[in-house]
Design a protein around this motif. Sequence first.
Motif, PDB file in Angstrom:
ATOM      1  N   ASP A   7     -32.784  36.626  46.428  1.00 38.26           N
ATOM      2  CA  ASP A   7     -34.546  36.234  46.499  1.00 38.26           C
ATOM      3  C   ASP A   7     -34.793  34.753  46.275  1.00 38.26           C
ATOM      4  O   ASP A   7     -35.709  34.449  46.848  1.00 38.26           O
ATOM      5  N   ARG A   8     -34.029  34.347  45.178  1.00 37.02           N
ATOM      6  CA  ARG A   8     -34.304  32.787  44.817  1.00 37.02           C
ATOM      7  C   ARG A   8     -33.742  31.842  45.965  1.00 37.02           C
ATOM      8  O   ARG A   8     -34.399  30.995  46.304  1.00 37.02           O
ATOM      9  N   PHE A   9     -32.654  32.262  46.513  1.00 34.33           N
ATOM     10  CA  PHE A   9     -32.024  30.926  47.206  1.00 34.33           C
ATOM     11  C   PHE A   9     -32.173  31.279  48.762  1.00 34.33           C
ATOM     12  O   PHE A   9     -32.058  30.172  49.260  1.00 34.33           O
ATOM     13  N   LEU A  10     -32.076  32.297  49.249  1.00 36.66           N
ATOM     14  CA  LEU A  10     -31.913  32.463  50.803  1.00 36.66           C
ATOM     15  C   LEU A  10     -33.230  32.198  51.289  1.00 36.66           C
ATOM     16  O   LEU A  10     -33.239  31.428  52.341  1.00 36.66           O
ATOM     17  N   PRO A  11     -34.348  32.713  50.811  1.00 38.08           N
ATOM     18  CA  PRO A  11     -35.573  32.169  51.697  1.00 38.08           C
ATOM     19  C   PRO A  11     -35.819  30.847  51.939  1.00 38.08           C
ATOM     20  O   PRO A  11     -36.341  30.159  53.002  1.00 38.08           O
ATOM     21  N   PRO A  12     -35.796  29.935  50.797  1.00 43.72           N
ATOM     22  CA  PRO A  12     -35.737  28.482  50.777  1.00 43.72           C
ATOM     23  C   PRO A  12     -34.809  27.787  51.997  1.00 43.72           C
ATOM     24  O   PRO A  12     -35.187  27.043  52.777  1.00 43.72           O
ATOM     25  N   ILE A  13     -33.642  28.270  52.184  1.00 41.07           N
ATOM     26  CA  ILE A  13     -32.704  28.075  53.168  1.00 41.07           C
ATOM     27  C   ILE A  13     -33.257  28.127  54.433  1.00 41.07           C
ATOM     28  O   ILE A  13     -33.135  27.335  55.467  1.00 41.07           O
ATOM     29  N   GLN A  14     -33.623  29.529  54.621  1.00 40.01           N
ATOM     30  CA  GLN A  14     -34.123  30.079  55.862  1.00 40.01           C
ATOM     31  C   GLN A  14     -35.532  29.088  56.447  1.00 40.01           C
ATOM     32  O   GLN A  14     -35.389  28.762  57.649  1.00 40.01           O
ATOM     33  N   ARG A  15     -36.226  28.691  55.427  1.00 41.90           N
ATOM     34  CA  ARG A  15     -37.433  28.037  55.868  1.00 41.90           C
ATOM     35  C   ARG A  15     -36.993  26.543  56.021  1.00 41.90           C
ATOM     36  O   ARG A  15     -38.080  25.669  56.473  1.00 41.90           O
ATOM     37  N   GLY A  16     -36.046  25.820  55.643  1.00 42.61           N
ATOM     38  CA  GLY A  16     -35.788  24.615  55.756  1.00 42.61           C
ATOM     39  C   GLY A  16     -36.105  23.803  54.550  1.00 42.61           C
ATOM     40  O   GLY A  16     -36.076  22.677  54.554  1.00 42.61           O
ATOM     41  N   ASP A  17     -36.502  24.444  53.461  1.00 45.98           N
ATOM     42  CA  ASP A  17     -37.012  23.727  52.348  1.00 45.98           C
ATOM     43  C   ASP A  17     -36.329  23.136  51.427  1.00 45.98           C
ATOM     44  O   ASP A  17     -36.318  22.200  50.825  1.00 45.98           O
ATOM     45  N   GLU A  18     -34.867  23.820  51.196  1.00 42.96           N
ATOM     46  CA  GLU A  18     -33.871  23.236  50.513  1.00 42.96           C
ATOM     47  C   GLU A  18     -32.630  23.111  51.399  1.00 42.96           C
ATOM     48  O   GLU A  18     -32.205  23.983  51.930  1.00 42.96           O
ATOM     49  N   LEU A  19     -32.061  21.749  51.181  1.00 44.88           N
ATOM     50  CA  LEU A  19     -30.926  21.561  51.536  1.00 44.88           C
ATOM     51  C   LEU A  19     -29.849  21.372  50.621  1.00 44.88           C
ATOM     52  O   LEU A  19     -29.955  21.404  49.383  1.00 44.88           O
ATOM     53  N   TRP A  20     -28.433  21.793  50.970  1.00 46.41           N
ATOM     54  CA  TRP A  20     -27.318  21.852  50.305  1.00 46.41           C
ATOM     55  C   TRP A  20     -26.104  21.201  50.523  1.00 46.41           C
ATOM     56  O   TRP A  20     -26.021  20.345  51.651  1.00 46.41           O
ATOM     57  N   CYS A  21     -25.171  20.760  49.529  1.00 42.57           N
ATOM     58  CA  CYS A  21     -23.952  20.043  49.833  1.00 42.57           C
ATOM     59  C   CYS A  21     -22.905  20.855  48.971  1.00 42.57           C
ATOM     60  O   CYS A  21     -23.222  21.847  48.336  1.00 42.57           O
ATOM     61  N   GLN A  22     -21.601  20.492  49.476  1.00 39.94           N
ATOM     62  CA  GLN A  22     -20.537  21.317  48.863  1.00 39.94           C
ATOM     63  C   GLN A  22     -19.626  20.620  47.966  1.00 39.94           C
ATOM     64  O   GLN A  22     -19.185  19.455  48.495  1.00 39.94           O
ATOM     65  N   GLY A  23     -19.473  21.049  46.724  1.00 32.09           N
ATOM     66  CA  GLY A  23     -18.820  20.204  45.859  1.00 32.09           C
ATOM     67  C   GLY A  23     -17.344  20.837  45.327  1.00 32.09           C
ATOM     68  O   GLY A  23     -17.201  21.541  44.517  1.00 32.09           O
ATOM     69  N   TYR A  24     -16.533  20.415  46.602  1.00 33.08           N
ATOM     70  CA  TYR A  24     -15.241  20.869  46.418  1.00 33.08           C
ATOM     71  C   TYR A  24     -14.308  19.799  46.142  1.00 33.08           C
ATOM     72  O   TYR A  24     -13.469  19.784  45.096  1.00 33.08           O
ATOM     73  N   SER A  25     -13.788  19.121  47.063  1.00 32.26           N
ATOM     74  CA  SER A  25     -12.854  17.919  46.934  1.00 32.26           C
ATOM     75  C   SER A  25     -13.069  16.953  45.746  1.00 32.26           C
ATOM     76  O   SER A  25     -14.404  16.894  45.489  1.00 32.26           O
ATOM     77  N   GLU A  26     -11.793  16.506  45.377  1.00 30.91           N
ATOM     78  CA  GLU A  26     -11.932  15.795  44.208  1.00 30.91           C
ATOM     79  C   GLU A  26     -10.982  14.335  44.319  1.00 30.91           C
ATOM     80  O   GLU A  26     -10.013  14.877  45.158  1.00 30.91           O
ATOM     81  N   PRO A  27     -11.209  13.332  43.449  1.00 27.87           N
ATOM     82  CA  PRO A  27     -10.357  12.321  43.733  1.00 27.87           C
ATOM     83  C   PRO A  27      -8.799  12.736  43.687  1.00 27.87           C
ATOM     84  O   PRO A  27      -7.985  12.001  44.331  1.00 27.87           O
ATOM     85  N   GLU A  28      -8.600  13.773  42.861  1.00 29.53           N
ATOM     86  CA  GLU A  28      -7.080  14.174  42.580  1.00 29.53           C
ATOM     87  C   GLU A  28      -6.809  15.405  43.129  1.00 29.53           C
ATOM     88  O   GLU A  28      -5.651  15.924  42.900  1.00 29.53           O
ATOM     89  N   ALA A  29      -7.747  15.886  43.894  1.00 28.21           N
ATOM     90  CA  ALA A  29      -7.519  17.095  44.759  1.00 28.21           C
ATOM     91  C   ALA A  29      -8.461  17.299  45.669  1.00 28.21           C
ATOM     92  O   ALA A  29      -9.462  17.960  45.744  1.00 28.21           O
ATOM     93  N   GLY A  30      -7.854  16.516  47.027  1.00 30.50           N
ATOM     94  CA  GLY A  30      -8.502  16.549  48.184  1.00 30.50           C
ATOM     95  C   GLY A  30      -8.601  17.895  48.606  1.00 30.50           C
ATOM     96  O   GLY A  30      -9.206  18.890  48.361  1.00 30.50           O
TER      97      GLY A  30
END
Length: 375
Positions: free
Chosen positions: A107-130
């Motif tokens: 309920d908190r995160f999905l509606p703002p994504i659908q409306r285009g109100d909140e953008l996301w990025c992916q925090g996976y890769s690291e300098p020592e762990a690509g």
Amino acid sequence: MSLREEARAWLEESLSGEFAGARGLGGPGREHEAYELRRAWERHLGAHGWTCLGWPRRYGGRAASIGDQVAFHEEYARAGAPARLGLIGEGLIGPTILDFGTAEQKDRFLPPIQRGDELWCQGYSEPEAGSDLAGVRTRARLEGGEWVITGQKVWTSLAQWADWCFALCRTEEGSQRHRGLSYLLVPMRQPGVEVRPIVQLTGTSEFNEVFFDGARTAAGNILGAPGDGWRVAMATLGYERGVSTLGQQIGFRRELAEVIAAARRTGAIDDPVLRDRLVRSWLELEIMRLNALRVLRPDPGPEASITKLYWSEWHRRLGELAQAVQGRAGLVAGDDGTLGELQRLYLFSRADTIYAGSSEIQRTVIAERTLGLPR
């Protein structure tokens, strides 16, 4: 009217009015273009029900079939609509929240994504762990009802504009490899988060370094149980190979057509070796589409790595072919230092076999998880 016909008519109308100037903007090496206009376009899509088509209606989706989702992505690409700013939210974290999130998180995160109100990025890769995701060192500890996060992520696409980041962090002291990782949802606009753009070969910046120095997120902003982050992260990677890849291939087809046109202009098409490479590229693109359709399903499995390996290697070869048909002219930028489309294609496609899981990692996944070969 079919969804494909509805989408085609809506896109034509929308891209002929207020957003006519948005056609063709953005994309690899060009994400800096017309950010505010494209952000408004995201909200326009959401307001008219053209985001998150496969999601349940409760969260703003249409519960559309895979076939209808593919149809939309193909029509979107054919219309020359701008590159999506909300793709990471819609295509990666959204489906993951649907799978692993609590009712409150949905309920908190999905509606703002659908409306285009909140953008996301992916925090996976690291300098020592690509691409070695199990080697992440970013740490998070619970403190006073919040996760406190310290570490660094790298190659974080669109982080400079993101409101939220989903980050894989090590939350169990002394844990190693796949164990002891947790999947956290972290607000980007807070003290303790610093974003540093990385200048790419194209001269633009859409990848970034992200530094967490005591950044905080609520204890409840975790998908799955503490220590279960690896399983959640693998599900996200599966969604990265989803229905949007069919739309991506429409863009590939357009790029190939530009390469062929350049070969005709320069006379390179008369070279039998280059002509053979052009024909092979066309045939391989047809195979790419058929294979993507073969493995497409609502819950992508490890065989989706075949799709990523195939398209990234093909696209890199297309970039090399683009340079070859231009001849010496392809080695020189414009008088003002700007790059041509085919030059940009060549430079950015060098990254295709690295980001979203390198080709080496994809081959390992295919060998171990699809073919059942020993480690």
